[in-house]
Design an enzyme around this catalytic site. Sequence first.
Site, PDB file in Angstrom:
ATOM      1  N   ARG A 378      79.359  48.178  59.308  1.00 48.65           N
ATOM      2  CA  ARG A 378      80.579  47.189  59.958  1.00 48.65           C
ATOM      3  C   ARG A 378      81.533  46.309  59.566  1.00 48.65           C
ATOM      4  O   ARG A 378      81.234  46.037  58.932  1.00 48.65           O
ATOM      5  CB  ARG A 378      79.790  46.797  61.147  1.00 48.65           C
ATOM      6  CG  ARG A 378      78.161  47.710  61.264  1.00 48.65           C
ATOM      7  CD  ARG A 378      77.454  47.105  62.573  1.00 48.65           C
ATOM      8  NE  ARG A 378      76.194  47.726  62.817  1.00 48.65           N
ATOM      9  CZ  ARG A 378      76.067  49.062  63.741  1.00 48.65           C
ATOM     10  NH1 ARG A 378      77.416  49.749  64.192  1.00 48.65           N
ATOM     11  NH2 ARG A 378      74.989  49.504  63.527  1.00 48.65           N
ATOM     12  N   ARG A 408      76.016  53.349  63.507  1.00 46.63           N
ATOM     13  CA  ARG A 408      76.058  53.466  64.629  1.00 46.63           C
ATOM     14  C   ARG A 408      76.599  52.941  65.589  1.00 46.63           C
ATOM     15  O   ARG A 408      76.925  51.726  65.548  1.00 46.63           O
ATOM     16  CB  ARG A 408      73.998  53.438  65.476  1.00 46.63           C
ATOM     17  CG  ARG A 408      73.911  53.589  66.448  1.00 46.63           C
ATOM     18  CD  ARG A 408      72.258  53.735  67.202  1.00 46.63           C
ATOM     19  NE  ARG A 408      71.687  54.597  66.586  1.00 46.63           N
ATOM     20  CZ  ARG A 408      70.258  54.670  66.316  1.00 46.63           C
ATOM     21  NH1 ARG A 408      70.388  53.950  66.352  1.00 46.63           N
ATOM     22  NH2 ARG A 408      70.051  55.606  65.434  1.00 46.63           N
ATOM     23  N   HIS A 438      73.357  50.847  53.495  1.00 46.74           N
ATOM     24  CA  HIS A 438      73.445  49.656  54.471  1.00 46.74           C
ATOM     25  C   HIS A 438      73.306  48.297  53.833  1.00 46.74           C
ATOM     26  O   HIS A 438      73.471  47.014  54.581  1.00 46.74           O
ATOM     27  CB  HIS A 438      71.931  49.692  55.144  1.00 46.74           C
ATOM     28  CG  HIS A 438      71.745  48.455  56.362  1.00 46.74           C
ATOM     29  ND1 HIS A 438      70.843  47.745  56.139  1.00 46.74           N
ATOM     30  CD2 HIS A 438      72.404  48.396  57.031  1.00 46.74           C
ATOM     31  CE1 HIS A 438      71.392  46.922  57.203  1.00 46.74           C
ATOM     32  NE2 HIS A 438      72.515  47.313  58.535  1.00 46.74           N
ATOM     33  N   TYR A 471      76.842  35.747  63.633  1.00 47.66           N
ATOM     34  CA  TYR A 471      75.539  36.060  63.483  1.00 47.66           C
ATOM     35  C   TYR A 471      74.994  35.113  62.412  1.00 47.66           C
ATOM     36  O   TYR A 471      76.100  34.161  61.794  1.00 47.66           O
ATOM     37  CB  TYR A 471      75.613  37.416  62.451  1.00 47.66           C
ATOM     38  CG  TYR A 471      75.466  38.821  63.406  1.00 47.66           C
ATOM     39  CD1 TYR A 471      76.128  38.729  65.543  1.00 47.66           C
ATOM     40  CD2 TYR A 471      75.507  39.604  63.343  1.00 47.66           C
ATOM     41  CE1 TYR A 471      76.092  39.365  66.065  1.00 47.66           C
ATOM     42  CE2 TYR A 471      75.421  41.155  63.963  1.00 47.66           C
ATOM     43  CZ  TYR A 471      75.610  40.284  65.404  1.00 47.66           C
ATOM     44  OH  TYR A 471      75.961  41.792  66.169  1.00 47.66           O
ATOM     45  N   ARG A 567      63.061  37.695  64.795  1.00 44.43           N
ATOM     46  CA  ARG A 567      63.978  37.641  65.941  1.00 44.43           C
ATOM     47  C   ARG A 567      63.531  38.576  67.725  1.00 44.43           C
ATOM     48  O   ARG A 567      63.943  38.732  67.975  1.00 44.43           O
ATOM     49  CB  ARG A 567      65.518  37.680  65.634  1.00 44.43           C
ATOM     50  CG  ARG A 567      66.086  38.020  66.998  1.00 44.43           C
ATOM     51  CD  ARG A 567      67.681  37.744  66.218  1.00 44.43           C
ATOM     52  NE  ARG A 567      68.099  39.412  65.744  1.00 44.43           N
ATOM     53  CZ  ARG A 567      68.779  40.254  66.232  1.00 44.43           C
ATOM     54  NH1 ARG A 567      68.706  40.891  67.715  1.00 44.43           N
ATOM     55  NH2 ARG A 567      68.885  41.034  64.799  1.00 44.43           N
ATOM     56  N   HIS A 595      70.411  37.066  62.175  1.00 41.71           N
ATOM     57  CA  HIS A 595      70.169  37.541  61.738  1.00 41.71           C
ATOM     58  C   HIS A 595      69.517  37.748  60.548  1.00 41.71           C
ATOM     59  O   HIS A 595      69.972  39.361  59.581  1.00 41.71           O
ATOM     60  CB  HIS A 595      71.904  38.328  61.516  1.00 41.71           C
ATOM     61  CG  HIS A 595      72.220  39.709  61.164  1.00 41.71           C
ATOM     62  ND1 HIS A 595      73.240  39.983  59.782  1.00 41.71           N
ATOM     63  CD2 HIS A 595      71.583  40.792  61.537  1.00 41.71           C
ATOM     64  CE1 HIS A 595      73.449  41.360  59.917  1.00 41.71           C
ATOM     65  NE2 HIS A 595      72.204  41.674  60.860  1.00 41.71           N
TER      66      HIS A 595
END
Length: 688
Positions: A378, A408, A438, A471, A567, A595
């Site tokens: 991202r 996504r 990822h 984050y 989390r 995160h």
Amino acid sequence: MLTVVKHKFPLINRELSWLYFNERVLQEAADKTVPLIERLRFLAIFSSNLDEFYRVRVATLNRLVDINTKTKSMLGFNPKKILNEIKNIVVKLEKRFDYLYEHEIIKELEAQKIFIINEQQLNVARGEYVRGYFRRAVLPSLVPIMLEDINSSKPFPELKDRHIYFIVKLTFRKKVKHALVEIPTAILSRFLILPENKGLKFIILLDDIIRYCLDDLFFIFEYDTVEAYSIQLTRDAELDLDANISERFVEALMRSLQRRDKGRPMRLLYDNDIPLDTLNYLVSCMKLDSEALIPGGRYHNFKDFIGFPNVGEASLEYPPMPQLRVNNLDLGRSIFSQMAQRDYLVSLPYQSFDYIVHFLREAAMDPKVREISICLYRLAENSSVINALINAAKNGKKVNCLLELKARFDEEANIYWRNQLEEGGVNVNIGIVQYKVHAKICLIARREKRGLVYYANLATGNFNEKTAKLYGDHSLFTVNPLITKDLKRLFRGLEKQTFHRGYKAIIASPLETRQRLYQLIKNEIDVAKSGKKGYMVLKMNSLSDEEIIEKLYEANNAGVTIQLIVRGMCCLVPGQPGFSERITVRSIVDRYLEHARVWIFGNGGNELIYLSSADLMARNIDRRVEVAFPILDERIRCEIRDIINIQLRDNTKAREINQLNNNRYIGGKSRIRHRAQEDTYNYLKYKS
């Protein structure tokens, strides 16, 4: 709480566990110690989370319901029953949401002389101001669709996913017409600040501006009354993709994205004040199931409130926390020369993402740099990372970028970046259809006297300067050859779409993470059985992999102490006799999104510490390319351990995840207040 028993050990259903997480977000909106505007923004985050939940998770459950009657035995739970549980929980949460907004936050804003007013509260002067704005800015963007009678053969208009509409009811001598009006939030601000009067501030929503001016919109019709009620449809957002990685795949992805706005309806959120006849009209025309109907308040798409303007005092928002420097890492000097001396850790958002940008920018300009390899998932809207990679290619470097097109809701943006990178001369690999890439890794090859030397950056979060301010993540700079040799091998495999085993330092999905984790857990079991202290501290966003949970239960029964910081969703049930008496789970929800993924294993007194891009979910372990990496520098190991200890002391923003799923705050017996994110900032500030 609904506990699903499968394989004879306790589990919480993952969808219900996720809803309990979103309830923790709602708790932040209810917390009166949180600044008022921030409480409003937590409502917005709650709403945005719930939208995505319906688009993805509820959509998946509905697909499972449709498959066949054997679904229950295959899954270990009845998806239809879970959908009913979801609706019951969501309705309760929506009621709490509405109460917080209407009866607490609105009133507290008014105490601050800030008034969110609706169309019925406009006086003459403000009414003229609003009508002028409507005619000038709003009216050109509105195109009402007049709807047919319920028995008409003409199809009902397709409502776009997550867009806000008014269903308008015009009544003339007991005859009713309906119209549909889309609220143009994509091109106009949701909020209009009205002229201040005697120290009083007024804000009106775009929705209410349109309500006030309905007569300007429907002037050609005769009517006795005209009413407008908000509706919002959430659709199935899962994509059906071609199985070939090629230009055909990109074309298939684009077609799927175009269909996403027309996916199966999952939820119709409607104004609870809507007349029953109008609601029945909608349900009939749209052919909706009753399970899809969720009553809500007057305003939908509350995620827009993330941008709510603060027209009051600065104290209504979190005080600024200026980003800190990393001790002994100087942005005014070569990052490479400093990395050659030692490893460095950047802890975001407390420390600046500028270090990562500087690393890439230096690589783009340095004549000794030969090659840059990076995985991107991202990206920020105006990405300095992309700019640096394109500049590197223009400067003659070989730049290899694995850009995951299947991230996504970022698919369209990543297709755009793919085109920009290719036009700039970057070699772009768009991934592997069956596996999302990822991992957050970058490797730079630099020609030096001793030959090619490799400089690496490995992180728990994305190469994204926007989320890096929001984050909590860790980013490691290292030249350690154990790690860089593994990364070189990994990148070579990704280029050929081949996965390797037998890495010396890193742990990589999809082939090795599961077995390596099992071995690390077994090692703690062996330590505990030998009479020594076996323990683990694992931090992540989500824990849902059933086999990993079973291994943790096994470790618990062998005498291993396990502390979890989770989390989001957690399917493990702590405190269960015979399964998890030695397992505690805490969740921290605060101003920054936690995160980072951190794994700590006692290892008989010689702690092992890994950072990872992977959560402990089946998809991350078995169906994604992920990288966990060891922290080998003793100073950084101590720093990460200190930060984790700070989180384990939190008695302000930490909640206990327990069998009741009541999100009870962990209030320490000590009168000293510990708030992990503030304490982490102060810890790093002292070190810098």
